[in-house]
Structure formats: C-alpha cells, structure tokens
Design an enzyme around this catalytic site. Structure first.
Site, PDB file in Angstrom:
ATOM      1  N   ALA A  11      -0.528  16.359 -39.258  1.00 25.19           N
ATOM      2  CA  ALA A  11      -0.007  15.038 -38.903  1.00 25.19           C
ATOM      3  C   ALA A  11       1.045  14.519 -39.877  1.00 25.19           C
ATOM      4  O   ALA A  11       1.657  13.486 -39.628  1.00 25.19           O
ATOM      5  CB  ALA A  11      -1.158  14.035 -38.822  1.00 25.19           C
ATOM      6  N   LYS A  23       7.323  18.791 -40.310  1.00 26.89           N
ATOM      7  CA  LYS A  23       7.173  19.797 -41.366  1.00 26.89           C
ATOM      8  C   LYS A  23       6.480  21.062 -40.890  1.00 26.89           C
ATOM      9  O   LYS A  23       6.920  22.174 -41.189  1.00 26.89           O
ATOM     10  CB  LYS A  23       6.415  19.205 -42.553  1.00 26.89           C
ATOM     11  CG  LYS A  23       6.210  20.218 -43.681  1.00 26.89           C
ATOM     12  CD  LYS A  23       5.721  19.580 -44.960  1.00 26.89           C
ATOM     13  CE  LYS A  23       4.312  19.069 -44.859  1.00 26.89           C
ATOM     14  NZ  LYS A  23       3.770  18.701 -46.194  1.00 26.89           N
ATOM     15  N   GLN A  76      -3.557  11.344 -34.911  1.00 28.48           N
ATOM     16  CA  GLN A  76      -3.840  10.324 -35.923  1.00 28.48           C
ATOM     17  C   GLN A  76      -2.796   9.218 -35.749  1.00 28.48           C
ATOM     18  O   GLN A  76      -1.626   9.411 -36.067  1.00 28.48           O
ATOM     19  CB  GLN A  76      -3.776  10.916 -37.333  1.00 28.48           C
ATOM     20  CG  GLN A  76      -4.143   9.914 -38.420  1.00 28.48           C
ATOM     21  CD  GLN A  76      -3.925  10.460 -39.824  1.00 28.48           C
ATOM     22  OE1 GLN A  76      -3.131  11.375 -40.029  1.00 28.48           O
ATOM     23  NE2 GLN A  76      -4.620   9.892 -40.793  1.00 28.48           N
ATOM     24  N   THR A  82      -6.343  11.702 -45.556  1.00 31.44           N
ATOM     25  CA  THR A  82      -6.779  12.975 -44.990  1.00 31.44           C
ATOM     26  C   THR A  82      -8.158  12.893 -44.332  1.00 31.44           C
ATOM     27  O   THR A  82      -8.396  13.539 -43.305  1.00 31.44           O
ATOM     28  CB  THR A  82      -6.775  14.054 -46.078  1.00 31.44           C
ATOM     29  OG1 THR A  82      -7.442  13.547 -47.250  1.00 31.44           O
ATOM     30  CG2 THR A  82      -5.354  14.444 -46.451  1.00 31.44           C
ATOM     31  N   HIS A 347      30.377  54.319 -31.476  1.00 29.28           N
ATOM     32  CA  HIS A 347      31.377  53.480 -32.139  1.00 29.28           C
ATOM     33  C   HIS A 347      31.840  52.325 -31.249  1.00 29.28           C
ATOM     34  O   HIS A 347      32.151  52.513 -30.081  1.00 29.28           O
ATOM     35  CB  HIS A 347      32.638  54.282 -32.505  1.00 29.28           C
ATOM     36  CG  HIS A 347      32.415  55.694 -32.881  1.00 29.28           C
ATOM     37  ND1 HIS A 347      32.039  56.073 -34.143  1.00 29.28           N
ATOM     38  CD2 HIS A 347      32.505  56.837 -32.157  1.00 29.28           C
ATOM     39  CE1 HIS A 347      31.913  57.391 -34.180  1.00 29.28           C
ATOM     40  NE2 HIS A 347      32.184  57.881 -32.994  1.00 29.28           N
ATOM     41  N   TYR A 350      30.225  47.640 -26.499  1.00 27.98           N
ATOM     42  CA  TYR A 350      29.280  46.639 -26.009  1.00 27.98           C
ATOM     43  C   TYR A 350      28.658  47.176 -24.727  1.00 27.98           C
ATOM     44  O   TYR A 350      29.367  47.473 -23.751  1.00 27.98           O
ATOM     45  CB  TYR A 350      29.958  45.295 -25.720  1.00 27.98           C
ATOM     46  CG  TYR A 350      29.035  44.369 -24.960  1.00 27.98           C
ATOM     47  CD1 TYR A 350      27.922  43.811 -25.587  1.00 27.98           C
ATOM     48  CD2 TYR A 350      29.239  44.102 -23.607  1.00 27.98           C
ATOM     49  CE1 TYR A 350      27.037  42.997 -24.886  1.00 27.98           C
ATOM     50  CE2 TYR A 350      28.365  43.286 -22.899  1.00 27.98           C
ATOM     51  CZ  TYR A 350      27.267  42.744 -23.545  1.00 27.98           C
ATOM     52  OH  TYR A 350      26.387  41.951 -22.847  1.00 27.98           O
ATOM     53  N   ARG A 424      43.412  54.298 -14.565  1.00 31.65           N
ATOM     54  CA  ARG A 424      44.440  53.805 -15.488  1.00 31.65           C
ATOM     55  C   ARG A 424      45.813  54.086 -14.879  1.00 31.65           C
ATOM     56  O   ARG A 424      45.972  54.954 -14.020  1.00 31.65           O
ATOM     57  CB  ARG A 424      44.316  54.497 -16.839  1.00 31.65           C
ATOM     58  CG  ARG A 424      44.522  55.989 -16.785  1.00 31.65           C
ATOM     59  CD  ARG A 424      44.128  56.683 -18.074  1.00 31.65           C
ATOM     60  NE  ARG A 424      44.462  58.097 -18.055  1.00 31.65           N
ATOM     61  CZ  ARG A 424      43.878  59.014 -18.796  1.00 31.65           C
ATOM     62  NH1 ARG A 424      42.903  58.667 -19.621  1.00 31.65           N
ATOM     63  NH2 ARG A 424      44.258  60.286 -18.739  1.00 31.65           N
TER      64      ARG A 424
END
Length: 448
Positions: A11, A23, A76, A82, A347, A350, A424
């Site tokens: 809490a 935290k 809480q 505590t 080499h 992607y 190409r």
C-alpha cells in the site's frame, strides 16, 4: 501440511522513488517487485494469499490479479501504519489457518528458504517469529531488543534511545504469527509513538508481555532488502542478476562476462549454451543446449534451438522460433518467424511474419515487406531455397522448395517449387560512355 495465510503489504506510496508508478510495480528482471514476493511466497507453501493495496490501488490490483488468479485484495483507505494495513485484511484473518505470514511487497530478493525458516518456528510452538539480520551499519532499521536470549521488542530507529541505536541486530521485515492468535495480537497494537501510527513491530512486545513464545530467526540481509529509491532498485536488480548468472553457470552455461549480460525473471537457458558479453534477454526467451549467443545481441519472446548461432548484433523479437543449427548473423532482425533446421540468415536482413523451411539460405540485405500500413501479411519459404542478396519479398507470398531468387529482385508473386525468379530491371551497358559523361559533367561544373 500446515495451512498458511500470507499477507503482502503493498500500500505504500513510495515517494522517494519520485515516480508516478506505484513503488511495488517497479520492475526487477522484467517482473514487478510485488510479483517477485508473491512468487517466493507460493514456493514457501502459502495456501492463501492476501495483498493489501493503497497508493495506485487499481493498477496494483490489476497487476497482481494478472499474475496470480487466487488472491484476496484489500485496500488500506488511510495510511495509519503497518499494523493498520494488516488489519485491512481482517476478513482473511478471520479464517482459520495455522500460520499467518506477513511480508512487504517491496522486498523482491526475498527467498523461499527464509520464509520457510520462519514458518518452521511456528511449527515447533512459537507464537510470534521475526526475521532478523546483522548490519554493519544499522542506520534506518528497527532494532531487535533481547533480554536473557529472548526477543522482547522491536524499536524503530526514530523511537530508539542512543543505547538502543548501537544494536546491530535489525528487523528484517518478515513476521509470522500463530494463526489462532494473529487477530487478537493485531487488535492490541496502539499508536502511542512519535508518528502516531500503528506499528506491526509492536506485536513483539505485546506477545512478550503476555508470556507468549517469541522467536527470532537470522536470515541473510540480501534476502530481505527493501526498495525505497531508484538507486536501491538498481542495486537489487544487480544482485538478482548475479544470482541468476551464478545459477546458470553452475548448471553448465558458459557466460564469458556475466556482469554485462542481462536476464529476465523467466529466462530459460539449457546447459552447454555459450553467452558472449553484452547480451540482453527480454521476457519469454528460451535457449536450448549448444547454442551460442554472440556479443551485443538482443532477444525477447524467442525460442533458440539446439546448436543455433545468434549474432553478433542480432535482434530476435517476440514470436521467433529457431530450429536446430539455425544461424542468425550480423545486424539481422527476426520477428514472429519460424526458421527451419540449418537455415541461415547471415547478414543485414529483416525477416518478419515468416515461415522458412530447412537448409534455406537468406542472402545479405534481404527483407520481407510484410506491412502495407494497415495489415501484416505472411511469407512462406520452403526447404533448400536460395534467396539472393538485396531481395525484397513482398508478402503475402509463397516460395517453393528448392527455388532460387536472383539477387536484387523484388518478388511480388508466388514462386513454384524448384523455380528461379527474377524481379529486377534488365541491365543496360553503354560501352565507352563513362569518359563522355565525365567531360559533360565537368563542363556543367565550370559553367557554375
């Protein structure tokens, strides 16, 4: 087997973190602090789990319930200490259990061994058990006060006398209570202290005055260290990484420079793997035996097969599955792709949303064009295919077994089995034209 209710206190606001994130939701090795604690509690045999939330209650609740389904959440409403936080879980405390184990949600290095040691004392008759540690510098910690070898109280530093501050035996933050006495002890805690808060630690003095059996168990400091700021988060993460690296090396993994390698909490690496320096393992990575992860590689959500070679400077993204002896080389990125046995992407490539068969070679500079700005499309490449360098493969696409793609091609149509595809423009060569071009260009430059 003794039944156990474990209550995790989560809490706190964590103002010293200087962050909008609660935290306990800051992460070590990719897992929120509170989830590290819950994981160890489960291993220590807790049959029931309650988490007390406060600051960022909605976010903390979502994370906890996503991590573990069987959990009770209590909020809480006011920050009154505590003991008050624990009493927020009154409904859980009213259930009949043998042990009540109370831990803090910001102690991610806690280990099941320490929790079991504390519970063992309850099993042999203790009513209250505290985990303690010896500190070379006890500043900031509650001190354990003993008399005739018995723990009689815990005093917080702000309330301690000068003599008490000299004590080096400190409170480790783990508290275990006899389940039959837990609620009555908690209800007797008052707020007569400098901060007017209900301290959980006051249970020790209350139990001692009532003649109950109070025990202290010594645990290593690095098992109970709490996190209060970002530097302590870094220190705890570093210690966790050292533990992980040590465990892996003792299991047969070679890590050439462990201080430069980062693991996630769920990283799985089999024996015989070699890891070179400066490697990052994100969430969901499994590396099988004999694989080599070369330097400066980044892996996340990937399965690396037996004897595979990764990197250097490779990026494996979520959904990557590499079969045996696959090689992913320099400056290659692979995402959501299955690569068959002994295939090579050596080499500058992607490969995304793809399925590639066995013993296929992907030439340097090849990319899969899998996204049109709205949707992702898949490419399938068969076994024993050869993709020439600098090829662009426009998905959706199927390239058959044994096919050959000429270098520099843009492939937009399916390629049948054992075929060769060119995509190409035809080369045009003008003989002796270079000299004429130089004269023309130099003349243009002089006119300027």
């Amino acid at each position: 087997m003794r039944s156990c209710l474990s209550i995790v206190l989560a809490a706190g606001e964590g103002t010293r973190m200087k962050s909008s994130l609660p935290k306990v939701l800051h992460k070590i090795a990719g897992l929120p602090l509170v989830c590290h604690v819950i994981k160890q509690i489960e291993l220590a045999g807790a049959s029931q789990l309650a988490v007390v939330v406060g600051a960022g209650a909605q976010d903390v609740t979502h994370v906890v319930q996503s991590f573990i389904k069987s959990v009770m959440i209590f909020e809480q409403k006011e920050r009154l200490g505590t003991a008050h936080a624990v009493l927020s879980a009154r409904l859980a405390l009213q259930k009949e259990v043998d042990d009540v184990l109370i831990v803090f949600g910001d102690t991610p290095l806690i280990k099941q061994d320490s929790l079991l040691k504390v519970r063992e004392q309850l099993a042999v008759g203790a009513d209250v058990v505290v985990a303690g540690f010896y500190a070379s510098d006890p500043t900031g910690y509650g001190r354990l006060l003993e008399k005739n070898g018995k723990l009689i109280a815990i005093v917080e530093e702000k309330d301690a006398s000068d003599e008490e501050k000299k004590i080096s035996f400190c409170n480790g933050g783990i508290l275990a209570l006899n389940g039959k006495r837990a609620l009555s002890l908690l209800e007797k805690v008052n707020n007569y202290n400098s901060k007017q808060e209900y301290y959980l630690t006051d249970i020790v003095s209350i139990a001692s005055r009532e003649g109950l059996e109070v025990q202290v168990v010594e645990v290593p400091f690095d098992n109970i260290v709490g996190i209060n700021n970002c530097f302590e988060l870094f220190e705890a993460d570093s210690l966790w990484q050292k533990r992980k690296a040590r465990d892996l090396m003792l299991s047969g993994v070679t890590i050439l420079k462990p201080e430069t390698v980062y693991f996630s909490y769920d990283t799985e690496i089999e024996q015989g793997v070699v890891i070179e320096p400066n490697v990052y393992f994100g969430l969901g990575v499994k590396v099988q035996s004999g694989a080599v992860i070369h330097a400066f590689s980044y892996l996340e959500g990937a399965v690396v097969g037996i004897d595979a070679q990764i990197g250097p400077y490779a990026h494996l993204r979520p959904g990557t599955e590499l079969a045996r002896s696959v090689k992913i080389g320099n400056f290659c990125e692979v995402k959501k792709a299955k690569i068959g046995e002994a295939s090579k992407i050596n080499h500058l490539s992607y490969i995304g949303d793809a399925e590639i068969g066995a013993q296929t070679n992907i030439g340097a500079g090849t990319i899969t064009c899998n996204y049109d700005g709205f949707h992702k499309y898949k490419i399938v490449i068969g076994d024993h295919a050869f993709i020439g360098s600098n090829s662009a493969l426009v998905s959706p696409l199927m390239i058959g077994n044994g096919s050959y793609i000429a270098s520099g091609s843009v492939i937009t149509e399916d390629v049948p089995i054992n075929s060769m595809a060119f995509g190409r423009a035809r080369q045009v060569t003008k003989k002796d034209y270079a000299a004429k071009l130089r004269v023309r260009l130099s003349g243009n430059q002089q006119k300027k």
